[in-house]
Enzyme design. Structure first.
Site, PDB file in Angstrom:
ATOM      1  N   ALA A  72       0.821  -1.208   0.000  1.00 53.18           N
ATOM      2  CA  ALA A  72       0.000   0.000   0.000  1.00 53.18           C
ATOM      3  C   ALA A  72       0.857   1.262   0.000  1.00 53.18           C
ATOM      4  O   ALA A  72       2.061   1.226   0.264  1.00 53.18           O
ATOM      5  CB  ALA A  72      -0.927   0.001   1.212  1.00 53.18           C
ATOM      6  N   GLY A 119      -0.433  -5.125   0.580  1.00 50.86           N
ATOM      7  CA  GLY A 119      -1.576  -5.065  -0.309  1.00 50.86           C
ATOM      8  C   GLY A 119      -1.366  -5.829  -1.600  1.00 50.86           C
ATOM      9  O   GLY A 119      -2.327  -6.308  -2.216  1.00 50.86           O
ATOM     10  N   GLU A 122      -2.241  -9.321  -0.699  1.00 55.75           N
ATOM     11  CA  GLU A 122      -3.687  -9.397  -0.485  1.00 55.75           C
ATOM     12  C   GLU A 122      -4.436  -9.407  -1.817  1.00 55.75           C
ATOM     13  O   GLU A 122      -5.462 -10.085  -1.967  1.00 55.75           O
ATOM     14  CB  GLU A 122      -4.134  -8.235   0.408  1.00 55.75           C
ATOM     15  CG  GLU A 122      -3.675  -8.438   1.856  1.00 55.75           C
ATOM     16  CD  GLU A 122      -3.906  -7.236   2.742  1.00 55.75           C
ATOM     17  OE1 GLU A 122      -4.473  -7.406   3.830  1.00 55.75           O
ATOM     18  OE2 GLU A 122      -3.511  -6.122   2.340  1.00 55.75           O
ATOM     19  N   GLU A 143       3.103  -5.760   7.567  1.00 51.48           N
ATOM     20  CA  GLU A 143       2.452  -4.561   8.110  1.00 51.48           C
ATOM     21  C   GLU A 143       2.773  -4.293   9.580  1.00 51.48           C
ATOM     22  O   GLU A 143       2.826  -3.133  10.001  1.00 51.48           O
ATOM     23  CB  GLU A 143       0.930  -4.658   7.915  1.00 51.48           C
ATOM     24  CG  GLU A 143       0.457  -4.326   6.510  1.00 51.48           C
ATOM     25  CD  GLU A 143       0.451  -5.528   5.587  1.00 51.48           C
ATOM     26  OE1 GLU A 143      -0.170  -5.453   4.523  1.00 51.48           O
ATOM     27  OE2 GLU A 143       1.082  -6.559   5.933  1.00 51.48           O
TER      28      GLU A 143
END
Length: 730
Positions: A72, A119, A122, A143
């Site tokens: 991200a 991300g 994911e 994270e």
């Protein structure tokens, strides 16, 4: 579709009316893919477009050779509103997009060609199938290292895919795995070669393999509710409690309970695991993410991440955006502990190194230590025996200052030529060496590893042309893998080539180069000096013992207390640096740290030694810390009496003169030491020695061990109330 972040193309499938859709991540502004707002919007457009074409297969890949998706946009995450009600819609928008991909009515394949983090993973988990390139070295959900948890389905889908225990091992520690390990975990369905869709290729090189798999029926649509395998372990309440207890103990041992994120991640994963409803689990994951995103820990850790990126960007700008791959020839003057450590590190990463020392015995010790260091790397499987032998053959040893011949060899190889000094903090010695190097060479850069002497002082009396070839690169103790940063100190006339040489040294040392302003002790040692002085003052006045002070700071999140650090530096080196700083700053009067170190050196104590037994603030054996030195109380009383006499002579009776000493609380010990760091950090920023707060943050966390979850940029706002609080107590 050709957007700013992705490209969508359709290729011939097995059936003419059902093509293969390829969604390629391609950030045209950077060399890596980032899951930012623009990428999310374009993926949404791509999903809408793909559904209109009804493809037989959807492939997600990357056109960047070194990045599938690095995760991200951290800058955007750091800027999220602290109020969860305001941030929740942004998080749920991403989850909704990934849910759409997961629920597409045709098989989806993710081709992980390179780094796939956060991300990015994911996104991959929302696909039906995942294949990783055999060369991929980093797949994971890191994270928690930013003070948050995976917030786009990672806490839900990863455990359901690979099992609760292996998923927790990745999530709560923020670990990454290579392609082969990912395959053994069943995180990916297999490994393939050439999974990057090169920018100059008309179609992906892996398309034929996927088309063949599709034709054989090996790639089929699997409904989201059916794509996760069943897992035997972790289904009962007792098994979940066992997993929780074991994982929590592991977190306790690694973090000493200084970080919040791993614990919240653990609880969130277990909570999500306990429901069969994917929607409910994703909602709970959002709650956990938003809980952490609003913490000071997350803001500090994300701030440090962004600071590191900004510092790297500054180095890239100095190189005009181009990587410097020139070979390096480094003539290391001083074959002591620091010099050998630096030289071996450079040689390990490709430099040609020559060690010099006037003492033949020191050269022999250097050769033995270099051999031992490379043997250690081989034993730890960090390099092969052949690689170690090749690198050792690139190292030579001498007792002759053959600077001119070394420069000629470097020029013949098209290499950068530097003389890197790692000699004692003696101005006269350094000036003598500079004159010798300048008179013998024409293009060689003189690199000083001084820990306290300003470049302006080293350049005094030299012609501008010679000053242009001088730059500082300050390594910290211990020089090996503990401190991942170095200070780069340009001199008053340092030219562009000198700065490039300094950055190349940092590159080959695998260190982050933080450019700082010139001044006594630069940034880190300047900030550390009052930290050590305050600790010594508390010890000498009887306010707290060395063992208690160190334990208090460790409980605050420091990996080691001030006295263990001083022992690690070496008492002689620590005192020499302190005296140099004191002389350069014009500081006068009693200094508890200098007096204490002097008294200890008078007794023959040295601090930490990696060979045999030694004594400092603690007992040491083969470099391992033992019990606190019981004689420190008596030594402190002697030093106190001496300093009291000096204080009386200068100012009349003062604090040190008092016979009654009241021990202070742990909170006051912590306040006094942290405030000493904050005060000096503010001064360094005010005087311009530190360019930006992020430079201070990076140096004190990586070099001094200041708790990263309490980064100074956050704490500086608390300086005034903390100062008032401590002043009232004093």
């Amino acid at each position: 579709m050709d957007g700013e972040r992705i490209q969508v193309a359709f290729f011939e499938g097995v059936a003419a009316d059902h093509p293969i859709a390829v969604l390629a991540l391609y950030n045209k502004e950077k060399d890596v893919n980032i899951f930012d707002k623009t990428l999310g919007q374009e993926v949404q457009q791509a999903v809408d477009l793909i559904q209109k074409r009804e493809p037989a297969l959807v492939v997600v890949c990357s056109r960047h050779a070194a990045s599938f998706c690095h995760g991200a946009d951290i800058k955007a995450q750091a800027a999220l509103p602290l109020a969860s009600t305001a941030a929740r819609p942004m998080v749920e928008e991403i989850k909704d997009l990934l849910n759409q991909i997961e629920n597409l009515p045709y098989p989806t394949v993710c081709c992980i060609n390179a780094t796939c983090l956060g991300g990015g993973l994911e996104l991959a988990l929302s696909c039906t199938y995942r294949f990783a390139d055999v060369t991929c070295r980093a797949i994971g959900l890191p994270e928690v290292q930013l003070g948050i948890l995976p917030g786009a389905g990672g806490c839900v889908r990863l455990p359901r895919l690979i099992g609760l225990t292996p998923a927790l091992e990745l999530i709560v520690a923020g670990k990454t795995v290579k392609a082969k390990k990912a395959q053994s975990l069943k995180l990916v369905h297999g490994t393939l070669e050439h999974l990057t869709w090169a920018r100059d290729a008309s179609e992906p090189p892996f398309l034929a393999q996927l088309r063949n798999k599709l034709q054989r029926g090996q790639l089929r649509h699997v409904p989201a509710a059916s794509k996760f395998p069943s897992h035997l372990f972790g289904q009962t309440w007792l098994e979940q409690q066992l997993i929780y207890t074991v994982t929590k103990r592991t977190i306790d041992a690694k973090t000493h309970r200084h970080f919040i994120a791993p614990y919240v991640a653990l609880e969130t994963v277990l909570k999500c695991w306990g429901t069969s409803s994917l929607a409910q689990a994703l909602a709970w994951e959002t709650d956990g993410y938003l809980q952490l995103a609003a913490t000071a820990e997350a803001r500090s850790l994300m701030g440090l991440f962004l600071a590191k990126s900004s510092i790297k960007a500054r180095s890239t700008a100095i190189r005009h955006g181009q990587p410097d791959t020139r070979p390096l020839f480094a003539f290391v003057v001083g074959a002591g502990w620091m010099g050998v450590g630096i030289g071996q590190k450079l040689a390990r990463h490709g430099a040609t190194v020559r060690f010099f020392d006037v003492d033949k015995e020191m050269i022999d010790r250097a050769q033995t230590r270099v051999s031992r260091l490379f043997t250690g790397l081989v034993n730890k499987h960090r390099m092969s025996k052949v690689e170690a032998q090749e690198r050792m053959e690139a190292i030579s040893y001498t007792t002759e200052k053959d600077f001119a011949a070394f420069e000629q060899q470097a020029q013949a190889a098209g290499a950068i030529s530097v003389v890197l000094e790692a000699i004692p903090e003696d101005m006269a010695l350094k000036h003598k060496l500079i004159h010798e190097v300048m008179s013998a060479t024409k293009n060689t850069t003189f690199v000083s590893n001084t820990s306290s002497i300003p470049m302006a002082k080293l350049c005094e009396g030299l012609p501008v042309a010679e000053q242009a070839r001088i730059v500082g690169v300050h390594y910290f103790h211990p020089e090996h893998d503990v401190t991942p940063v170095v200070e780069i100190i340009p001199g008053p006339e340092s030219n562009h080539e000198s700065r490039l040489s300094a950055l190349r040294i940092a590159d080959l040392s695998n260190k982050l180069p933080v450019t700082v302003g010139d001044g006594p002790a630069f940034i880190l040692n300047r900030i550390a000096s009052p930290f050590y002085t305050m600790a010594a003052y508390l010890l000498v006045t009887g306010a707290a013992s060395q063992e208690r002070i160190d334990k208090v700071m460790q409980r605050q999140g420091f990996p080691a207390g001030p006295f263990a650090i001083l022992d690690g530096i070496g008492l002689k080196t620590a005192r020499m640096v302190g005296q140099s700083i004191q002389g350069l700053t014009g500081e006068t009067g009693a200094n508890a740290a200098q007096a204490l170190l002097g008294a200890m050196l008078d007794r023959g104590w040295t601090g930490r030694s990696f060979q045999g037994e030694s004594t400092g603030f603690y007992a040491w054996k083969e470099g391992k810390q033992g019990e606190a030195n019981p004689e420190m109380k008596a030594v402190s009383q002697i030093v106190r009496s001496r300093l009291a006499a000096e204080e009386d002579a200068q100012h009349g009776q003062g604090v040190l003169h008092s016979k009654r000493v009241n021990p202070i609380s742990d909170a006051d010990v912590s306040d006094a030491l942290i405030l000493s760091i904050l005060n000096e950090a503010c001064r360094a920023l005010d005087e311009g020695v530190a360019k930006e707060p992020m430079d201070v943050d990076m140096l004190v966390t990586a070099g001094l061990g200041f708790p990263p979850q309490q980064a100074l940029a956050v704490l500086l706002a608390a300086v005034l109330p903390l100062a008032c609080h401590l002043w009232a107590k004093l």
